[in-house]
Design a protein around this motif. Structure first.
Motif, PDB file in Angstrom:
ATOM      1  N   LEU A 207     -37.785 119.871  78.412  1.00 29.53           N
ATOM      2  CA  LEU A 207     -36.455 119.266  78.354  1.00 29.53           C
ATOM      3  C   LEU A 207     -35.846 119.271  79.755  1.00 29.53           C
ATOM      4  N   ALA A 208     -35.238 118.154  80.130  1.00 27.10           N
ATOM      5  CA  ALA A 208     -34.509 118.074  81.399  1.00 27.10           C
ATOM      6  C   ALA A 208     -33.009 118.168  81.133  1.00 27.10           C
ATOM      7  N   VAL A 209     -32.304 118.890  82.006  1.00 30.16           N
ATOM      8  CA  VAL A 209     -30.844 118.966  81.958  1.00 30.16           C
ATOM      9  C   VAL A 209     -30.329 118.781  83.383  1.00 30.16           C
ATOM     10  N   MET A 210     -29.082 118.298  83.495  1.00 31.26           N
ATOM     11  CA  MET A 210     -28.510 118.055  84.819  1.00 31.26           C
ATOM     12  C   MET A 210     -27.024 118.439  84.838  1.00 31.26           C
ATOM     13  N   ALA A 213     -23.431 114.696  81.989  1.00 34.86           N
ATOM     14  CA  ALA A 213     -23.275 114.736  80.539  1.00 34.86           C
ATOM     15  C   ALA A 213     -24.635 114.997  79.895  1.00 34.86           C
ATOM     16  N   ASN A 214     -24.771 116.145  79.210  1.00 30.82           N
ATOM     17  CA  ASN A 214     -26.009 116.508  78.510  1.00 30.82           C
ATOM     18  C   ASN A 214     -25.771 116.415  77.004  1.00 30.82           C
ATOM     19  N   ASP A 215     -26.710 115.848  76.302  1.00 33.10           N
ATOM     20  CA  ASP A 215     -26.629 115.739  74.846  1.00 33.10           C
ATOM     21  C   ASP A 215     -27.423 116.896  74.240  1.00 33.10           C
ATOM     22  N   PRO A 216     -26.755 117.864  73.597  1.00 28.87           N
ATOM     23  CA  PRO A 216     -27.459 119.023  73.049  1.00 28.87           C
ATOM     24  C   PRO A 216     -28.536 118.679  72.017  1.00 28.87           C
ATOM     25  N   VAL A 217     -28.443 117.490  71.401  1.00 24.09           N
ATOM     26  CA  VAL A 217     -29.426 117.124  70.368  1.00 24.09           C
ATOM     27  C   VAL A 217     -30.314 115.972  70.826  1.00 24.09           C
ATOM     28  N   THR A 218     -30.445 115.771  72.113  1.00 28.53           N
ATOM     29  CA  THR A 218     -31.291 114.681  72.607  1.00 28.53           C
ATOM     30  C   THR A 218     -32.734 114.880  72.177  1.00 28.53           C
ATOM     31  N   PRO A 219     -33.442 113.822  71.818  1.00 28.37           N
ATOM     32  CA  PRO A 219     -34.860 113.947  71.449  1.00 28.37           C
ATOM     33  C   PRO A 219     -35.681 114.431  72.655  1.00 28.37           C
ATOM     34  N   ARG A 220     -36.659 115.270  72.385  1.00 25.83           N
ATOM     35  CA  ARG A 220     -37.549 115.748  73.454  1.00 25.83           C
ATOM     36  C   ARG A 220     -38.705 114.761  73.579  1.00 25.83           C
ATOM     37  N   ALA A 248     -25.005 126.547  70.463  1.00 27.05           N
ATOM     38  CA  ALA A 248     -23.571 126.392  70.667  1.00 27.05           C
ATOM     39  C   ALA A 248     -22.887 127.752  70.678  1.00 27.05           C
ATOM     40  N   MET A 249     -21.839 127.876  71.507  1.00 31.20           N
ATOM     41  CA  MET A 249     -21.005 129.082  71.520  1.00 31.20           C
ATOM     42  C   MET A 249     -19.575 128.767  71.086  1.00 31.20           C
ATOM     43  N   GLY A 250     -19.208 127.499  71.136  1.00 35.27           N
ATOM     44  CA  GLY A 250     -17.873 127.073  70.758  1.00 35.27           C
ATOM     45  C   GLY A 250     -17.846 125.565  70.670  1.00 35.27           C
ATOM     46  N   GLU A 251     -16.668 125.017  70.470  1.00 36.15           N
ATOM     47  CA  GLU A 251     -16.543 123.567  70.309  1.00 36.15           C
ATOM     48  C   GLU A 251     -16.995 122.818  71.550  1.00 36.15           C
ATOM     49  N   ARG A 252     -16.696 123.368  72.734  1.00 34.60           N
ATOM     50  CA  ARG A 252     -17.041 122.691  73.992  1.00 34.60           C
ATOM     51  C   ARG A 252     -18.021 123.489  74.847  1.00 34.60           C
ATOM     52  N   THR A 253     -18.546 124.563  74.335  1.00 40.03           N
ATOM     53  CA  THR A 253     -19.405 125.437  75.135  1.00 40.03           C
ATOM     54  C   THR A 253     -20.693 125.769  74.395  1.00 40.03           C
ATOM     55  N   GLY A 254     -21.753 125.917  75.155  1.00 40.70           N
ATOM     56  CA  GLY A 254     -23.048 126.295  74.602  1.00 40.70           C
ATOM     57  C   GLY A 254     -23.946 126.785  75.719  1.00 40.70           C
ATOM     58  N   VAL A 255     -25.147 127.176  75.350  1.00 41.83           N
ATOM     59  CA  VAL A 255     -26.069 127.726  76.335  1.00 41.83           C
ATOM     60  C   VAL A 255     -27.449 127.112  76.150  1.00 41.83           C
ATOM     61  N   TYR A 256     -28.073 126.755  77.280  1.00 40.87           N
ATOM     62  CA  TYR A 256     -29.470 126.336  77.316  1.00 40.87           C
ATOM     63  C   TYR A 256     -30.283 127.485  77.902  1.00 40.87           C
ATOM     64  N   ASP A 289     -15.188 117.503  80.230  1.00 41.86           N
ATOM     65  CA  ASP A 289     -15.722 117.318  78.874  1.00 41.86           C
ATOM     66  C   ASP A 289     -16.274 118.640  78.338  1.00 41.86           C
ATOM     67  N   ARG A 290     -17.570 118.910  78.521  1.00 41.69           N
ATOM     68  CA  ARG A 290     -18.172 120.147  78.026  1.00 41.69           C
ATOM     69  C   ARG A 290     -18.354 121.140  79.177  1.00 41.69           C
ATOM     70  N   TYR A 291     -18.443 122.439  78.786  1.00 42.64           N
ATOM     71  CA  TYR A 291     -18.825 123.466  79.759  1.00 42.64           C
ATOM     72  C   TYR A 291     -19.962 124.282  79.151  1.00 42.64           C
TER      73      TYR A 291
END
Length: 635
Positions: A207-210, A213-220, A248-256, A289-291
């Motif tokens: 999976l690539a992230v930058m 804007a990252n989509d947490p449910v993007t197809p791999r 996810a950790m909250g409405e606007r926060t999560g961890v990869y 947007d998200r953090y």
């Protein structure tokens, strides 16, 4: 770049920090020898608007947008593809676009389907090579086909064995200060802000992230699309590729993170959403947007990096008790101070880090209370004192002169802790509510702009210095920013919790109290750090054995406590800790934690030989910045 000294402190000896917002107990003179104040004539000769660490010519032609299309080749350890740059002519007579590169192979430059003339200049130390592109007669875009070097200073390619999961390779970039030019040809100056899009092609299992804007449910599926709609400086463009999963950790926060550490990271940093909400209430809406957080392999050279929308975080702060989460508060605070209002050159770094360190303290107090804030403030102040004692005078100035030097040299506790202390003094003089109002207006006034120290001083002159002329004066402001050391009468944080630690440490050193009689049951990590970091330089063998056997310090799982203890072990040649010391140096690439150990080991012949063995084993897994920072200790 961003720690709490969490970026790359080059001189620090340990710890976290956090300032003391709640009207610190009292103002006292700092316990640091003062040096003769001076503003050198060299400082007055600096062109404040010029970025001395970039070849770019944004005063003639300025890039405003970048479209990336890159393939990650893990076999060759290269990023291969194109960067299409959209530009505007600032000077209508401009004929040449000048970009920054380092170690890039430029294959072709085109405008539409038409080749464009270009010339790659000779490499210059610390800066790389200027790329001169002759502008086409029509249009406002050029496309550059290129690939990176496998030794790119801003990219680290890890083998599966160097990751947590041991199954898949990993790539991450680190652009601050001037390393974006090693993986993208661009105007690599913080005064040039760009929007960007990217298509990143990877092996399908990764999976690539930058920093976009990252989509947490993007197809791999091996092809990932990104968009960064807000203009950001080049050092905040970031990419990571690996066996990453999201929680996810909250409405606007999560961890990869890699699967093996995902749950632990999400649990450790679960207060991130609360931090975000608390910061918004005081300093205005979050603009990005998200953090989210990305947990990197342990070779990451900093504590954290404030890449917008996706902070890059070292796993060394996953302690299991939230004791080191001030790092998260720090990187989050950068969303206001640094990412939204940015230093225009690396001379001005304190505008990023001093403001962010100040905000970090305030966030930590909001979430965890004044006692913790006071403890972290004292630790941060002690870090600052250590740097004041170690650095040359010219490096103790907030508006540092970096001409002719590697811009990475700017990272010390000076822009972080001295900058925060300066702001805390202003807060105390004008009142917290008034200073919060000033900061909110400051962030709004300069939103999505890059500014210099001199622009800040001018803004201060028009605002606080005018409104509060009875308590603020230009001469004092000038002393803080342009002169070395800590001004007399500066705030000095205190903590009652540390006073108790001083009492038991003194009793133990005097022999009136044994280690087993010290009640540490309710000690926080900060008290442990204070206990260890304020030990005498030399302890005898009996004292070392007693401490270790009583508190199991060599086996500590907390990376900060282990660091402080191992530094004591090296200073006293306490050999029972050396097996742990070796594995610590080999297993962690965070400069804040390993550099002081290498520096101390290098002071003796035997220690240097030990350091060299560890460094040679660790080097393949270290980031290029960590290699560069420590190579001199083992040569």
């Amino acid at each position: 770049m961003k720690s709490i000294r969490y970026l790359a402190f080059l001189w620090i000896s340990t710890l976290l920090a956090c300032s003391n917002p709640e009207q610190p107990a009292e103002i006292k003179a700092p316990q640091t020898p003062q040096k003769t104040p001076q503003q050198t004539s060299k400082q007055t000769q600096i062109d404040h608007a010029k970025d001395y660490h970039s070849f770019a010519n944004p005063d003639v032609v300025k890039v405003s947008h970048i479209d990336l299309d890159l393939t990650a080749d893990f076999d060759k350890k290269q990023l291969i593809g194109t960067a299409t740059l959209t530009y505007q002519k600032v000077d209508e007579q401009g004929k040449t676009l000048i970009l920054d590169t380092r170690g890039l192979t430029i294959l072709e430059v085109t405008s539409g389907n038409t080749p464009v003339a270009f010339e790659l200049q000779k490499e210059v130390p610390n800066l790389g090579s200027a790329l001169h592109i002759t502008l086409p007669e029509q249009g406002n875009q050029v496309s550059i086909s290129y690939h990176t070097s496998k030794d790119a200073s801003g990219a680290q390619w890890l083998t599966p064995e160097q990751t947590a999961g041991k199954q898949y390779p990993f790539l991450f970039t680190q652009a601050q200060a001037v390393h974006a030019r090693s993986f993208i040809p661009l105007q690599d100056s913080p005064q040039v802000r760009v929007t960007y899009t990217a298509t990143i092609r990877t092996p399908k299992e990764l999976l690539a992230v930058m920093s976009a804007a990252n989509d947490p449910v993007t197809p791999r599926d091996g092809v990932y699309e990104f968009n960064m709609p807000q203009p950001i400086p080049s050092y905040l463009i970031a990419l990571a590729i690996g066996d990453l999963h999201f929680k996810a950790m909250g409405e606007r926060t999560g961890v990869y993170a890699e699967p093996s550490i995902l749950d632990a990271a999400a649990s450790e940093f679960e207060d991130t959403e609360s931090m975000l909400e608390a910061t918004e209430k005081t300093y205005g809406p979050y603009s990005w947007d998200r953090y989210d957080l990305l947990i990197l392999p342990p070779s990451f050279p900093f504590g954290g990096m404030e890449n917008p929308r996706l902070s890059f975080i070292t796993p060394t702060v996953i302690a299991g008790d939230k004791s080191l989460v001030s790092l998260i508060a720090h990187e989050l605070a950068h969303s206001w101070s640094g990412n939204t209002v940015t230093n225009a050159t690396w001379r001005d770094l304190w505008l990023n880090e001093g403001f962010t360190t100040y905000l970090t303290y305030r966030i930590m107090e909001m979430i965890y209370g004044t006692d913790r804030y006071n403890m972290e403030a004292v630790l941060g102040y002690q870090d600052l004192q250590a740097d004041i004692a170690a650095l040359p005078e010219n490096d103790e100035i907030l508006a540092i002169d970096l001409r002719g030097r590697n811009p990475d040299d700017v990272f010390s506790n000076i822009p972080y802790e001295k900058g925060a202390l300066f702001l805390r003094e202003i807060e105390q003089k004008v009142g917290r509510d008034n200073f919060d109002k000033f900061l909110l207006e400051y962030f709004n006034h300069f939103a999505f702009k890059s500014i210099t120290t001199d622009q800040f001083v001018s803004y201060l002159d028009q605002t606080l210095l005018t409104t509060y002329a009875d308590v603020l004066d230009k001469e004092r402001i000038h002393q803080w920013i342009f002169e070395p050391g800590i001004p007399d009468g500066a705030p000095m944080p205190e903590s009652d919790a540390f006073s108790k630690v001083d009492t038991v440490r003194d009793a133990w050193l005097e022999g009136s109290l044994s280690a087993k009689q010290i009640n540490t049951q309710d000690w926080t990590v900060h008290q442990w750090l204070y206990f260890l970091n304020n030990m005498p330089q030399k302890l005898n063998d009996m004292q070392l054995v007693e401490l270790d056997s009583t508190f199991q310090l060599t086996a500590s799982k907390n990376n900060e406590i282990a660091h402080s203890w191992l530094l004591i072990a090296v200073k006293n040649e306490y050999k029972p800790a050396y097996e742990r010391l070796y594995s610590y140096l080999v297993g962690i690439g965070r400069n804040k934690l390993v550099k002081p150990l290498y520096r101390e080991l290098a002071k003796t012949v035997e220690g240097k030989a030990f350091a060299k063995r560890a460094f040679e084993e660790a080097k393949p897994g270290y980031h290029p910045l960590t290699v560069h920072a420590n190579q001199g200790f083992v040569e």
